[in-house]
Design a protein around this motif. Sequence first.
Motif, short mmCIF file in Angstrom:
data_model
loop_
_atom_site.label_atom_id
_atom_site.label_comp_id
_atom_site.label_asym_id
_atom_site.label_seq_id
_atom_site.Cartn_x
_atom_site.Cartn_y
_atom_site.Cartn_z
N LEU A 221 0.82 -1.21 0.00
CA LEU A 221 0.00 0.00 0.00
C LEU A 221 0.86 1.26 0.00
CD1 LEU A 221 -2.77 -0.64 2.70
CD2 LEU A 221 -2.87 -1.06 0.25
N GLY A 222 0.28 2.35 -0.49
CA GLY A 222 0.89 3.66 -0.28
C GLY A 222 1.65 4.18 -1.48
N CYS B 180 4.44 -5.01 4.10
CA CYS B 180 5.03 -3.69 4.36
C CYS B 180 6.54 -3.87 4.29
CB CYS B 180 4.62 -3.15 5.72
SG CYS B 180 2.92 -2.56 5.81
N SER C 42 0.19 2.86 6.29
CA SER C 42 -0.09 1.70 5.44
C SER C 42 -0.33 0.45 6.27
CB SER C 42 1.06 1.47 4.46
OG SER C 42 1.24 2.56 3.60
N THR D 253 -3.61 0.58 7.95
CA THR D 253 -4.70 0.33 6.99
C THR D 253 -4.91 -1.17 6.77
OG1 THR D 253 -4.29 2.44 5.90
CG2 THR D 253 -5.54 0.80 4.66
#
Length: 286
Positions: free
Chosen positions: A140-141, A203, A213, A216
């Motif tokens: 994510l991100g 991550c 992130s 989330t």
Amino acid sequence: MKHLIVGPEGHGVTEYALGLANATDAEVIREDTFGDTPLDGPVHVTFTDHLFDDTAERLLARVTGPLSVSLHDIPQPEEGEARYARRAKVYNQLAHAADVVVVNSNHEASFFNTETTVIRLPIPVIDSPFNPEPGTVGVLGFIYPGKGHEDLIEALPDRRLRFLGAVSAGHEDWAAGLDAEITGWLSDDQLAQEMGRIAVPVCPHRHFSASGSLMTWLGAGRTVLVRDSDYAREIDQWLPGRITLVDGDWRGVVDKHVPEQLDPPRYGWAEVAQLWEETWRLAGLT
């Protein structure tokens, strides 16, 4: 208490500032770019040097009364000696001048030699339909060099890598050479749908001390592979069973990961706002 909120909507620090102001029913002074108008206190500022002209002096000159700060993007030595020294000066100036100093993790607090309070990032509850597609690995991100995307591409050539987010400005040419799917910017609903399609949430950040992130992923109830670090171990101790620490062997850990969806942790804006309000009360700012 007035909240000065600087920066574009969609920026993680700006979104945190807006969320905190909403959760505490605060009066907001909104600036897309950092201005110069004097501010009588008490004033709260959610700060990253990237949005505040890379200095502390202009902010301190604007505030004429008590100051509360939430500090983000804390400097880390891995940034390089010159950049770290420049940014460390800014953050230390602000921390020594403010009446309330809050960071998002114990790891971040260890940077400072003045009193700080730790209030962790909220974990949003995300309605993400669980429909993992075999072979998918997701991050994510914002996408930029040094965040760890390249490590996954090298370690997992046979996996379908999906990067759920937009490329940071200035890195478009670099991103075009990545052997992975990049979705671009996603609305909240689109992001929730795309997260549910990921079999292995990751991550891979090489250097981080607080992660929206990660919060989330956790808010969607997902178990996440996270690069081993002081911050990752801190979250693992806080929320056991939610993350798997990875010390470089992405291949082995990804192959063993079993997709699952749990009930998300109960730690949202209501809990975060309560901690903030107690911190302000103890400091005499409310």
